[in-house]
Design an enzyme around this catalytic site. Sequence first.
Site, PDB file in Angstrom:
ATOM      1  N   ASP A  82       0.817  -1.220   0.000  1.00  0.00           N
ATOM      2  CA  ASP A  82       0.000   0.000   0.000  1.00  0.00           C
ATOM      3  C   ASP A  82       0.848   1.266   0.000  1.00  0.00           C
ATOM      4  O   ASP A  82       2.035   1.246   0.329  1.00  0.00           O
ATOM      5  CB  ASP A  82      -0.948   0.013   1.197  1.00  0.00           C
ATOM      6  N   GLU A 140      -0.653  -1.939   5.319  1.00  0.00           N
ATOM      7  CA  GLU A 140       0.242  -1.849   6.481  1.00  0.00           C
ATOM      8  C   GLU A 140       0.146  -0.481   7.141  1.00  0.00           C
ATOM      9  O   GLU A 140       0.309  -0.367   8.357  1.00  0.00           O
ATOM     10  CB  GLU A 140       1.691  -2.124   6.068  1.00  0.00           C
TER      11      GLU A 140
END
Length: 395
Positions: A82, A140
């Site tokens: 991400d 995350e």
Amino acid sequence: MKTVIERTEQLQRLYPDMVRWRRHMHQYPELSFHEVNTARWIAEQLKVIGCEVKEEIGGHGLVVDIVGGKPGPVVALRADIDALPIQDEKSCEYSSTVPGVMHACGHDGHTAGLLAVAAYYEQNKDQLEGVRRLLFQPAEETTPGGAIRMIEAGALEGAHVIYGVHLWTPLPYGQISTKPGPFMAATDEFTIHIIGRGGHGGMPQDTVDTVLVGSAFVQAVQSIVSRSVNPLHSAVVTIGAFQAGTANNVIAEKCQLKGTIRSFDPDTRKRIYRRLEDILEHVCRMYGASWELDLRVGYPAVVNDDREAGRCLEAAADIVGADSVVTADALMVAEDFSYYLDRIPGCFTFVGAGNPACGAAYPHHHPKFDLDERAMVHAAQFLIHSAESYTAQWI
């Protein structure tokens, strides 16, 4: 399996692919829990490599099991995928094309490195002992994080050990760093609303001034670490935002404070929660204000297994030389890799990616963040070498 030199040569041949993969992701970043196109693109690359891919694991996660021709352990290797809500301010051919979103923490490099690991193991599957499970993890950067959801979806079932890396620009390219035991802190967030009674700035006797109440709370909360926490147990309580009022002659009826708690010891963490609530209640009562507290429990601390940390330090020395291996200090930043380490042994490691000569001089989460892309080779080498070291002693 191959020697360190043979692995290095094979991964060097994959380096142009790593750069291409990383730069594609850098141009097309997606935020936590929204990695739809990112996950689809990663799956496409894995299928070209020859992998069978399990998709939509715990959201937009991907799992690949590369099964060797010989018996052995299941070794999990993880990369996060991400990006962050930051405007890319770099001037380069691969800068983000998505307004307000960029890979400012190196997750594109982590993914590119793990794709290279996938290619390496697919090319050497007949020599592989056991299974290499590759986890491409979403989210995350944002709690509750993607790791816990992938675990709940079965991503760790049957795994014996797990390794992960973070390309780290504060560490110069060519160095690798980790430590046994507590490495990265647990993190929690809180938002506080204090409600008083607004009024005229010249008639304070008729008001309950939330600026005053909030200021008293900010002062009092500093005593938590200095007087309520064991001095041998590291902790931080930070107020990062204080918002109240709109005019110079109006006493604010409401104020909002936002902050973070960082700690390593679970009992210390709980003690800080209690003290924060106690101080808020008593300060507000003292001034006649009411309050609301929203405490969001975040990631637990990253605690590396002692044995696996030792193994990783040895693997690092084989790759970059003993003089370039740094035993890390514990840090108050957080990582949801901690959830994996709560379940099975493993180690999380920093791979040096800083190099001012190529623009990799900015800290993580900076609008001009970049990294020395050669570090991706070290990251892939390190993950493979750690996995093979574990396999060599597995019984």
